[in-house]
Design a protein around this motif. Structure first.
Motif, PDB file in Angstrom:
ATOM      1  N   PRO A 102      23.919  61.111 -77.244  1.00 13.99           N
ATOM      2  CA  PRO A 102      24.082  60.368 -78.500  1.00 13.99           C
ATOM      3  C   PRO A 102      22.805  60.173 -79.280  1.00 13.99           C
ATOM      4  CG  PRO A 102      24.191  58.887 -76.644  1.00 13.99           C
ATOM      5  CD  PRO A 102      24.142  60.269 -76.087  1.00 13.99           C
ATOM      6  N   VAL A 103      21.656  60.439 -78.696  1.00 20.28           N
ATOM      7  CA  VAL A 103      20.406  60.214 -79.418  1.00 20.28           C
ATOM      8  C   VAL A 103      19.675  61.509 -79.723  1.00 20.28           C
ATOM      9  CG1 VAL A 103      20.084  57.890 -78.538  1.00 20.28           C
ATOM     10  CG2 VAL A 103      19.108  59.814 -77.282  1.00 20.28           C
ATOM     11  N   ALA A 104      20.277  62.653 -79.455  1.00 19.13           N
ATOM     12  CA  ALA A 104      19.622  63.920 -79.760  1.00 19.13           C
ATOM     13  C   ALA A 104      19.361  64.006 -81.252  1.00 19.13           C
ATOM     14  CB  ALA A 104      20.498  65.085 -79.313  1.00 19.13           C
ATOM     15  N   GLY A 105      18.216  64.508 -81.611  1.00 20.75           N
ATOM     16  CA  GLY A 105      17.889  64.644 -83.015  1.00 20.75           C
ATOM     17  C   GLY A 105      17.431  63.352 -83.656  1.00 20.75           C
ATOM     18  N   SER A 106      17.170  62.324 -82.858  1.00 22.97           N
ATOM     19  CA  SER A 106      16.802  61.025 -83.409  1.00 22.97           C
ATOM     20  C   SER A 106      15.318  60.916 -83.733  1.00 22.97           C
ATOM     21  CB  SER A 106      17.171  59.920 -82.418  1.00 22.97           C
ATOM     22  OG  SER A 106      16.418  60.077 -81.233  1.00 22.97           O
ATOM     23  N   GLY A 107      14.529  61.930 -83.391  1.00 25.85           N
ATOM     24  CA  GLY A 107      13.094  61.864 -83.641  1.00 25.85           C
ATOM     25  C   GLY A 107      12.324  61.288 -82.464  1.00 25.85           C
ATOM     26  N   LEU A 108      13.030  60.882 -81.422  1.00 23.60           N
ATOM     27  CA  LEU A 108      12.359  60.367 -80.236  1.00 23.60           C
ATOM     28  C   LEU A 108      11.854  61.527 -79.392  1.00 23.60           C
ATOM     29  CD1 LEU A 108      15.022  57.694 -79.183  1.00 23.60           C
ATOM     30  CD2 LEU A 108      12.893  57.286 -80.424  1.00 23.60           C
ATOM     31  N   SER A 109      10.809  61.266 -78.597  1.00 21.65           N
ATOM     32  CA  SER A 109      10.317  62.327 -77.714  1.00 21.65           C
ATOM     33  C   SER A 109      11.391  62.669 -76.690  1.00 21.65           C
ATOM     34  CB  SER A 109       9.048  61.867 -76.997  1.00 21.65           C
ATOM     35  OG  SER A 109       9.375  60.900 -76.017  1.00 21.65           O
ATOM     36  N   ASP A 110      11.309  63.857 -76.106  1.00 18.03           N
ATOM     37  CA  ASP A 110      12.315  64.290 -75.138  1.00 18.03           C
ATOM     38  C   ASP A 110      12.418  63.321 -73.971  1.00 18.03           C
ATOM     39  OD1 ASP A 110      12.894  66.483 -76.663  1.00 18.03           O
ATOM     40  OD2 ASP A 110      11.717  67.887 -75.452  1.00 18.03           O
ATOM     41  N   SER A 111      11.294  62.833 -73.466  1.00 21.81           N
ATOM     42  CA  SER A 111      11.338  61.931 -72.311  1.00 21.81           C
ATOM     43  C   SER A 111      11.975  60.594 -72.681  1.00 21.81           C
ATOM     44  CB  SER A 111       9.938  61.727 -71.728  1.00 21.81           C
ATOM     45  OG  SER A 111       9.079  61.158 -72.688  1.00 21.81           O
ATOM     46  N   VAL A 112      11.696  60.096 -73.880  1.00 22.00           N
ATOM     47  CA  VAL A 112      12.306  58.840 -74.325  1.00 22.00           C
ATOM     48  C   VAL A 112      13.799  59.048 -74.547  1.00 22.00           C
ATOM     49  CG1 VAL A 112      12.363  57.114 -76.170  1.00 22.00           C
ATOM     50  CG2 VAL A 112      10.164  57.926 -75.294  1.00 22.00           C
ATOM     51  N   GLN A 113      14.173  60.181 -75.152  1.00 23.37           N
ATOM     52  CA  GLN A 113      15.594  60.481 -75.350  1.00 23.37           C
ATOM     53  C   GLN A 113      16.327  60.521 -74.022  1.00 23.37           C
ATOM     54  OE1 GLN A 113      16.841  63.790 -77.733  1.00 23.37           O
ATOM     55  NE2 GLN A 113      15.226  63.455 -79.225  1.00 23.37           N
ATOM     56  N   LEU A 114      15.744  61.185 -73.039  1.00 22.50           N
ATOM     57  CA  LEU A 114      16.383  61.301 -71.729  1.00 22.50           C
ATOM     58  C   LEU A 114      16.551  59.931 -71.081  1.00 22.50           C
ATOM     59  CD1 LEU A 114      17.551  63.023 -69.508  1.00 22.50           C
ATOM     60  CD2 LEU A 114      15.239  63.363 -68.625  1.00 22.50           C
ATOM     61  N   ALA A 115      15.505  59.110 -71.151  1.00 18.10           N
ATOM     62  CA  ALA A 115      15.590  57.773 -70.573  1.00 18.10           C
ATOM     63  C   ALA A 115      16.665  56.943 -71.271  1.00 18.10           C
ATOM     64  CB  ALA A 115      14.238  57.071 -70.668  1.00 18.10           C
ATOM     65  N   LEU A 116      16.713  57.024 -72.604  1.00 22.58           N
ATOM     66  CA  LEU A 116      17.720  56.279 -73.347  1.00 22.58           C
ATOM     67  C   LEU A 116      19.121  56.783 -73.023  1.00 22.58           C
ATOM     68  CD1 LEU A 116      18.399  54.086 -75.355  1.00 22.58           C
ATOM     69  CD2 LEU A 116      17.925  55.698 -77.208  1.00 22.58           C
ATOM     70  N   LEU A 117      19.281  58.090 -72.897  1.00 22.92           N
ATOM     71  CA  LEU A 117      20.589  58.649 -72.543  1.00 22.92           C
ATOM     72  C   LEU A 117      21.061  58.133 -71.192  1.00 22.92           C
ATOM     73  CD1 LEU A 117      20.212  62.349 -73.693  1.00 22.92           C
ATOM     74  CD2 LEU A 117      21.723  60.619 -74.657  1.00 22.92           C
ATOM     75  N   VAL A 118      20.154  58.105 -70.230  1.00 21.97           N
ATOM     76  CA  VAL A 118      20.514  57.625 -68.898  1.00 21.97           C
ATOM     77  C   VAL A 118      20.977  56.169 -68.987  1.00 21.97           C
ATOM     78  CG1 VAL A 118      19.600  57.048 -66.617  1.00 21.97           C
ATOM     79  CG2 VAL A 118      19.064  59.258 -67.651  1.00 21.97           C
TER      80      VAL A 118
END
Length: 139
Positions: free
Chosen positions: A72-88
């Protein structure tokens, strides 16, 4: 409202609407289908707000019949590691809390609209979003 204006407006908003659907569904194919389905349901007063509402409702319908979205946060401008953590973290939330958080925090959808989309009261949606924020901050 003129059908040609509506078609032009929808075309202008399509990228944004697809991004909304992708963040909720986690699949570009599903997002494209949701946006196309939203176009079929068009009954408008404010095209941009209405289109976003319909896309969100289509996504909610799809999520009720499918496993949780994984991106749900892909393409949000967050770094890949932050995106992954948020997704989890988001995957551990109940569906309604996840949707309230994504719609409110990533898209600034008003609580009243999120409540309408989820079929909840504004107070319930505010609580869901608050719980989700606390969960994300604590995680």
């Amino acid at each position: 409202m003129d059908d040609s204006f509506l078609a032009e407006r929808f075309a202008a908003d399509r990228v944004h609407l697809t991004a909304v659907a992708y963040r909720l569904l986690g699949s570009l194919d599903d997002a494209d289908e949701a946006v196309a389905e939203a176009w079929e349901r068009v009954r408008v007063q404010d095209p941009t707000c209405w289109f976003a509402s319909v896309v969100a409702r289509v996504c909610v319908d799809r999520l009720r019949g499918a496993p949780p979205a994984t991106a749900p946060v892909a393409g949000s401008g967050l770094s890949d590691s932050v995106q992954l953590a948020l997704l989890v973290l988001l995957e551990t939330l109940p569906e309604s809390a996840r949707l309230a958080f994504v719609l409110r925090e990533l898209f600034a959808v008003p609580y009243e609209e999120v409540a309408r989309i989820l079929g909840r009261t504004v107070a319930e949606v505010e609580e869901l979003a608050d719980d989700a924020r606390r969960h994300v901050r604590g995680g």
